[in-house]
Design a protein around this motif. Sequence first.
Motif, PDB file in Angstrom:
ATOM      1  N   THR A 163       2.909  25.266 -19.072  1.00  0.00           N
ATOM      2  CA  THR A 163       3.880  26.409 -17.816  1.00  0.00           C
ATOM      3  C   THR A 163       1.862  27.126 -17.785  1.00  0.00           C
ATOM      4  OG1 THR A 163       5.546  26.126 -18.681  1.00  0.00           O
ATOM      5  CG2 THR A 163       4.680  27.833 -17.194  1.00  0.00           C
ATOM      6  N   VAL A 164       1.784  27.423 -16.379  1.00  0.00           N
ATOM      7  CA  VAL A 164       1.010  27.696 -16.076  1.00  0.00           C
ATOM      8  C   VAL A 164       0.343  28.918 -15.693  1.00  0.00           C
ATOM      9  CG1 VAL A 164      -2.129  28.267 -15.760  1.00  0.00           C
ATOM     10  CG2 VAL A 164      -1.124  25.970 -16.691  1.00  0.00           C
ATOM     11  N   GLN A 165       0.064  29.853 -15.768  1.00  0.00           N
ATOM     12  CA  GLN A 165       0.022  31.058 -15.106  1.00  0.00           C
ATOM     13  C   GLN A 165      -0.869  31.579 -14.135  1.00  0.00           C
ATOM     14  OE1 GLN A 165       3.124  32.963 -15.198  1.00  0.00           O
ATOM     15  NE2 GLN A 165       4.297  31.926 -16.203  1.00  0.00           N
ATOM     16  N   TYR A 166      -1.175  32.026 -13.204  1.00  0.00           N
ATOM     17  CA  TYR A 166      -2.595  32.220 -11.991  1.00  0.00           C
ATOM     18  C   TYR A 166      -2.033  33.440 -12.039  1.00  0.00           C
ATOM     19  CZ  TYR A 166      -1.871  26.734 -11.436  1.00  0.00           C
ATOM     20  OH  TYR A 166      -2.471  26.230 -12.017  1.00  0.00           O
ATOM     21  N   ARG A 167      -2.607  34.401 -13.055  1.00  0.00           N
ATOM     22  CA  ARG A 167      -3.984  35.106 -12.712  1.00  0.00           C
ATOM     23  C   ARG A 167      -3.921  35.936 -11.446  1.00  0.00           C
ATOM     24  NH1 ARG A 167       1.511  37.356 -14.813  1.00  0.00           N
ATOM     25  NH2 ARG A 167       1.601  36.462 -16.966  1.00  0.00           N
ATOM     26  N   SER A 168      -5.300  35.649 -11.093  1.00  0.00           N
ATOM     27  CA  SER A 168      -6.374  35.969 -10.331  1.00  0.00           C
ATOM     28  C   SER A 168      -7.188  34.653 -10.468  1.00  0.00           C
ATOM     29  CB  SER A 168      -7.178  37.183 -11.192  1.00  0.00           C
ATOM     30  OG  SER A 168      -7.712  36.057 -12.291  1.00  0.00           O
ATOM     31  N   LEU A 169      -7.690  34.553  -8.484  1.00  0.00           N
ATOM     32  CA  LEU A 169      -8.593  33.344  -8.698  1.00  0.00           C
ATOM     33  C   LEU A 169      -9.730  32.864  -9.525  1.00  0.00           C
ATOM     34  CD1 LEU A 169      -9.182  34.618  -5.178  1.00  0.00           C
ATOM     35  CD2 LEU A 169      -7.635  32.555  -6.024  1.00  0.00           C
ATOM     36  N   THR A 170      -9.706  31.115  -9.560  1.00  0.00           N
ATOM     37  CA  THR A 170     -10.843  30.929 -10.841  1.00  0.00           C
ATOM     38  C   THR A 170     -11.835  30.396  -9.652  1.00  0.00           C
ATOM     39  OG1 THR A 170      -8.581  30.410 -11.552  1.00  0.00           O
ATOM     40  CG2 THR A 170     -10.484  28.735 -12.048  1.00  0.00           C
TER      41      THR A 170
END
Length: 218
Positions: A163-170
């Motif tokens: 499970t990945v939580q995308y916290r800000s732009l990569t």
Amino acid sequence: MKGAPEQDWNVPADERSRHEGGFRADFEVTTEIGGPHYGEMIEQVRTLMDKVRYAAPSPELADEVIANLRGLNEKLDAVAVDEWTTPSGTRIDLPSRGNITLPPYEIIDGGPDGVHAKVTFRRFHLGGNGVAHGGHVAVAFDDLGGMAAALKLRGVARTAYLTVQYRSLTPLDKPLDLRVWVDRFEGRKYYVVGTIHDGDRLCAEVDALFIALKPGQA
């Protein structure tokens, strides 16, 4: 695809390529398979992928590229081996062990306490609006999370969930800090967590479960 030449990529393993389940059980760590220019070949393939991602070729150029790629594919068909003996994924001297299916990364440190790597998402990994696609971020976590589990258990594990939580732009084209470690384990269950940072900014974090394989298990 209809009319496409058959590819001899699925070459079965034999007695020269011993393996256990879905992974190599015994293999010599070497930086010689594929030759001294294998790394540069992988880099040129990555560069091609980057350029194709942004290209809008004319019909004439598309035909030229197709003809050139067909010729290269025919030459590569002549040297196809099974997955147990290909250098892709085992060349520890190269970014991502020479595996073009992974975003390129370099290991800074790795052991039972976890893995620290510098990962770079290239133009090929574009998701939109100049940043990395979330699926490629997940692939990086999956590969290095599995490495962290393997180093902890001193064996091989397969992903049960991730499970990945995308916290800000990569961002693209910038070395990022990726860290993964085993948070806890219960029997064959290894719970891995990790982060990707751009400097002090958290881009994404992962929560994953890897299952240690039994002998002979795929």
